[in-house]
Design an enzyme around this catalytic site. Structure first.
Site, PDB file in Angstrom:
ATOM      1  N   GLU A 122       2.196   3.062  -2.121  1.00  0.00           N
ATOM      2  CA  GLU A 122       1.934   3.847  -3.089  1.00  0.00           C
ATOM      3  C   GLU A 122       0.349   4.667  -2.916  1.00  0.00           C
ATOM      4  O   GLU A 122      -0.064   5.355  -3.794  1.00  0.00           O
ATOM      5  CB  GLU A 122       1.730   3.141  -4.645  1.00  0.00           C
ATOM      6  N   MET A 174     -15.123  -2.839 -11.676  1.00  0.00           N
ATOM      7  CA  MET A 174     -14.889  -1.551 -12.044  1.00  0.00           C
ATOM      8  C   MET A 174     -15.496  -0.612 -10.901  1.00  0.00           C
ATOM      9  O   MET A 174     -16.972  -0.725 -10.880  1.00  0.00           O
ATOM     10  CB  MET A 174     -15.624  -1.138 -13.368  1.00  0.00           C
ATOM     11  N   CYS A 179      -7.243   6.826 -13.575  1.00  0.00           N
ATOM     12  CA  CYS A 179      -7.722   5.270 -14.475  1.00  0.00           C
ATOM     13  C   CYS A 179      -6.284   4.496 -14.857  1.00  0.00           C
ATOM     14  O   CYS A 179      -6.326   3.495 -15.202  1.00  0.00           O
ATOM     15  CB  CYS A 179      -8.403   5.828 -15.918  1.00  0.00           C
ATOM     16  N   ASP A 206      10.799   4.610  -5.059  1.00  0.00           N
ATOM     17  CA  ASP A 206      10.132   3.273  -4.908  1.00  0.00           C
ATOM     18  C   ASP A 206      11.270   2.159  -4.867  1.00  0.00           C
ATOM     19  O   ASP A 206      10.911   0.885  -5.597  1.00  0.00           O
ATOM     20  CB  ASP A 206       9.005   3.114  -6.099  1.00  0.00           C
ATOM     21  N   THR A 260       6.204  -0.751   3.444  1.00  0.00           N
ATOM     22  CA  THR A 260       5.493  -2.051   3.851  1.00  0.00           C
ATOM     23  C   THR A 260       6.140  -3.347   3.188  1.00  0.00           C
ATOM     24  O   THR A 260       7.149  -3.362   2.423  1.00  0.00           O
ATOM     25  CB  THR A 260       4.277  -1.836   2.538  1.00  0.00           C
ATOM     26  N   GLY A 313       0.740  -0.941  -0.064  1.00  0.00           N
ATOM     27  CA  GLY A 313       0.049   0.003  -0.042  1.00  0.00           C
ATOM     28  C   GLY A 313       0.908   1.332   0.024  1.00  0.00           C
ATOM     29  O   GLY A 313       0.495   2.396  -0.077  1.00  0.00           O
TER      30      GLY A 313
HETATM   31  O1  LIG Z   1       4.932  -0.401  -1.951  1.00  0.00           O
HETATM   32  C1  LIG Z   1       3.965  -1.228  -1.813  1.00  0.00           C
HETATM   33  O2  LIG Z   1       3.193  -1.325  -0.664  1.00  0.00           O
HETATM   34  C2  LIG Z   1       4.136  -2.141  -3.001  1.00  0.00           C
HETATM   35  C3  LIG Z   1       3.234  -3.253  -3.067  1.00  0.00           C
HETATM   36  C4  LIG Z   1       3.078  -3.890  -4.062  1.00  0.00           C
HETATM   37  C5  LIG Z   1       2.298  -5.423  -3.990  1.00  0.00           C
HETATM   38  O3  LIG Z   1       1.658  -5.457  -2.859  1.00  0.00           O
HETATM   39  O4  LIG Z   1       1.934  -5.852  -5.240  1.00  0.00           O
HETATM   40  C6  LIG Z   1       4.085  -3.819  -5.277  1.00  0.00           C
HETATM   41  C7  LIG Z   1       4.669  -2.513  -5.020  1.00  0.00           C
HETATM   42  N1  LIG Z   1       4.887  -1.947  -4.016  1.00  0.00           N
HETATM   43  C8  LIG Z   1       5.845  -2.193  -6.102  1.00  0.00           C
HETATM   44  O5  LIG Z   1       6.481  -0.964  -5.986  1.00  0.00           O
HETATM   45  C9  LIG Z   1       5.792  -3.121  -7.094  1.00  0.00           C
HETATM   46  O6  LIG Z   1       6.846  -2.706  -8.037  1.00  0.00           O
HETATM   47  C10 LIG Z   1       5.008  -3.943  -7.521  1.00  0.00           C
HETATM   48  C11 LIG Z   1       4.788  -4.789  -8.316  1.00  0.00           C
HETATM   49  C12 LIG Z   1       3.664  -5.896  -8.242  1.00  0.00           C
HETATM   50  C13 LIG Z   1       3.330  -6.776  -8.904  1.00  0.00           C
HETATM   51  O7  LIG Z   1       2.543  -7.659  -8.206  1.00  0.00           O
HETATM   52  O8  LIG Z   1       3.428  -6.670 -10.033  1.00  0.00           O
HETATM   53  N2  LIG Z   1       3.468  -5.432  -6.779  1.00  0.00           N
HETATM   54  C14 LIG Z   1       4.007  -4.497  -6.273  1.00  0.00           C
HETATM   55 CA   LIG Z   2       5.902   0.068  -3.978  1.00  0.00          CA
END
Ligand SMILES: O=C(O)c1cc(C(=O)O)c2c(n1)C(=O)C(=O)c1cc(C(=O)O)[nH]c1-2
Ligand SMILES: [Ca+2]
Length: 687
Positions: A190, A657, A616, A312, A247, A188
């Site tokens: 982001e 959606m 979106c 990130d 996270t 979470g």
């Molecule tokens: O910062 C976060 O809490 C978080 C969670 C997740 C997630 O839970 O899938 C991803 C990311 N960041 C992330 O930075 C990321 O690049 C990412 C790729 C994916 C995916 O499943 O393709 N999840 C996540």
């Molecule tokens: Ca992330």
């Protein structure tokens, strides 16, 4: 020696009943099973099985396939215990199958509300279950941790792991079980959340401990010593409003001898450190490996890969434990190739840095200084809070969640590496905007709309499987792919490396030199990590196929070289297997003959672009270019165009959606619609 001593009780007793501390700690002694997420607690994703090897891998054929219910991203690593496979599909659905035949034994749907998909960055994916003493544990996307009876799939207990319903927490990672405790984090960062990880009693679901990864309310005393120390590295009071981040959304590993649980923590929330921490401070424990006591959650040590992260640059990538000979001495190490482009080797007793070198291009830092253990950051190049910057790697990372593997036979790590640069444009005044909103402290993300620039960007997105020598810290071989977002990796004592990829195939390579020895179609891009197991003297290799995750959702416009149809299916191979793969499901994707006219002026289209990308883009693709997983809006037919305002107001909630009524005004919805119409015309003109 590979097979478990037969015991009278194991066949008649309940499934997986004797998967406990002793059996898991010795999991490498029974390679016929795949009992934990990474194969063993060391998470090497290496198997001692060698019936399938370099000499006969060309004879691999399908043993069985199983179609999953929902065609969205598939990221699970299956668990296999005593001939039964436990795995998951999109929206945290759990499947138990006969590992020999693929026959379904039971299925469990936790009933996650489909519109919850919006609350995560990267789709309603799930990375798999854990198994312990007759129970199967799944972290549901909506934050529940659920224990199922391994025999029947009936729920035994369920707990809500989320601390704040006004923040967008989601669970995508696989739980781990250590010493009778089920451990789960969440995602979470982001969306504005405070990261933490929680342990629950495996029998009852009672909470045992919780470890926060970043400090809490500055008006209250810190929860513990680790938080007190962390607080000194944060500035201002914004972080608390913005969430802070950190996270624990994917990786963990455990060393039974040292009794240390290792967790990988994520990025800052917001990404923008100016808006989060007055532009300064290490912001512990972001982007770190943290060692904890599994009984109590007590902090033992940490190593921060990216101090003061604002890119990130999660350190949630695979944590792999191994013993390596370094300068003539055997060292118990922990290895990680996080998003930031450096391959880290740490002493896992203390967290001391042994070495770190770039495994992929990275312009944010020069090197990691061995004396201080800290990166030498290129502030001018990388600090995008000072103005737009082209970051290498960008937020997709040089390696994302797709698990890497380490073979003790070759001494090499096998990493799904990618080059995914990104332009970041700051919004330094950003503040928390409420739940369910992607918010990182940047201007809305946009992809190039003109064909030439787009083609150049697509070409810059390169993926490869890299064999990496962690002692010498250098690349040994590589296998290039036409795009990023290739699958997780498995290595075996048969001298093989298995990986699925974006071209829609699964393949095996020579672990020593990378020669491709076998390849088969999968109908879809494969992102999950494969496993291998043995039942009745037969070795099997399983790939969970199904295109998805953040790249196809948000950056579909750059996935031109990928096999984008999201067919979710389990593919299991054996020597001389002769099952057939069903024909690929074709989707009708033709731009309709008649498109609605573009009536808005340029300023309205510009407004529509920002609103579209902000509201979106994360699911339907930035700049209205889809990646195959959810509808690409440029292909809407006439009826859908007519229904557009209603759809945005909630008409298709049953399809996932969500309603944007209350968030967007009718004028804003119209501006978004006009932008989408413009993008449909752009597409039609380009054909
Ligand atoms: O910062 C976060 O809490 C978080 C969670 C997740 C997630 O839970 O899938 C991803 C990311 N960041 C992330 O930075 C990321 O690049 C990412 C790729 C994916 C995916 O499943 O393709 N999840 C996540
Ligand atoms: Ca992330």
């Amino acid at each position: 020696y590979f097979d478990r001593a037969p015991s009278d009780s194991s066949s008649s007793s309940r499934p997986a009943a004797d998967v406990g501390a002793a059996r898991l700690a010795a999991a490498d002694g029974e390679p016929g099973n795949w009992m934990t997420h990474g194969g063993t607690y060391q998470e090497q994703r290496f198997s001692r099985l060698d019936r399938i090897n370099q000499d006969n891998v060309g004879r691999l054929g399908l043993a069985w396939t199983y179609k999953l219910d929902l065609d969205r991203g598939v990221e699970a690593t299956p668990i296999v215990v005593d001939g039964v496979m436990y795995t998951t599909g999109p929206f945290s659905m759990v499947y138990a199958l006969d590992a020999r035949s693929g026959e379904l034994l039971w299925k469990y749907d936790p009933g996650v509300t489909k519109t919850r998909a919006r609350d995560g960055c990267c789709g309603p994916v799930n990375r798999g279950v854990a198994v312990w003493q007759g129970k199967v544990y799944v972290g549901a996307y909506d934050g529940r941790l659920i224990a199922l009876d391994a025999a029947t799939g009936e729920p035994v207990w369920s707990v809500d792991t989320l601390i704040d319903k006004n923040r967008s927490y989601t669970v995508t990672g696989a739980p781990r079980v250590v010493k009778g405790k089920v451990i789960i984090g969440n995602g979470g960062a982001e969306f504005g959340v405070r990261g933490y990880i929680t342990a629950y009693d495996a029998d009852t679901g009672k909470q045992a401990w919780r470890f926060f990864t970043v400090p809490g309310d500055p008006a209250k005393p810190p929860e513990n010593e680790a938080m007190a120390r962390a607080r000194e590295t944060w500035f201002g009071d914004q972080y608390w409003k913005q969430g802070g981040g950190g996270t624990v959304w994917d990786s963990m590993a455990y060393d039974p001898e040292l009794d240390l649980l290792y967790i990988g923590t994520g990025n800052g929330s917001l990404w923008n450190r100016q808006a989060r921490s007055d532009g300064k401070g290490d912001n512990l424990y972001l982007s770190s490996i943290v060692a904890l006591r599994p009984d109590t959650g007590e902090y033992v040590w940490h190593y921060q890969t990216t101090p003061g992260d604002q890119w990130d640059f999660t350190a949630t990538q695979t944590i792999t434990l191994a013993d390596l000979e370094i300068d003539g001495e055997m060292r118990p190490v922990l290895m990680q190739a996080p998003k930031n482009g450096f391959y880290y080797v740490l002493d896992r007793r203390t967290g001391e840095l042994i070495s770190a070198e770039k495994y992929a291009p990275a312009n944010w830092a020069e090197r990691v200084d061995p004396a201080t253990g800290r990166p030498v950051v290129n502030q001018d190049v990388a600090d995008w809070t000072q103005g737009p910057r082209l970051l290498v790697p960008g937020p997709l990372g040089a390696h994302n969640w797709q698990p890497m593997s380490f073979s003790p036979d070759t001494g090499l790590a096998y990493i799904p590496v990618q080059e995914a640069p990104a332009m970041m444009v700051p919004d330094n005044d950003a503040t928390f905007r409420g739940k369910s909103r992607f918010q990182v402290g940047s201007e809305p993300v946009a992809l190039p709309e003109d064909a030439d620039t787009l083609a150049k960007t697509v070409a810059a997105y390169k993926g490869r499987l890299v064999a990496w020598d962690p002692v010498a810290q250098k690349e040994v071989w590589r296998q290039p792919f036409p795009s990023i977002w290739n699958g997780g990796v498995l290595s075996t004592a048969g001298g093989l490396v298995f990986q699925g990829n974006v071209t829609g195939t699964v393949a095996a390579y020579d672990a020593a030199d990378g020669d491709k020895l076998w390849e088969a179609p999968a109908n879809t891009g494969v992102v999950a990590g494969p496993v291998t197991y043995e039942v009745d003297g037969e070795q099997y290799v399983t790939f969970m196929a199904g295109w998805g995750g953040v790249f196809p959702l948000a950056f579909g416009g750059l996935a031109a070289n990928a096999k984008v149809q999201p067919e979710a299916r389990i593919l299991t191979y054996k020597l001389d297997g002769d099952a057939t793969l069903p024909e690929p499901r074709r989707r009708a994707v033709a731009v309709p003959e008649a498109l609605p006219p573009l009536t808005a002026d340029a300023a309205t289209v510009d407004q529509g672009r920002d609103l579209y990308n902000d509201n979106c883009g994360l699911c339907h693709g930035f700049s209205a270019m889809g990646g195959g997983v959810v509808p690409d809006l440029r292909y809407m037919d006439g009826d859908t165009h007519k229904a557009f305002p209603g759809i945005v107001a909630g008409l298709y909630q049953d399809k996932g959606m969500p309603s944007f009524a209350g968030r967007l005004t009718p004028e804003q919805v119209e501006a978004i619609h006009q932008y989408v119409i413009k993008r449909a015309h752009d597409l039609k003109d380009s054909l």
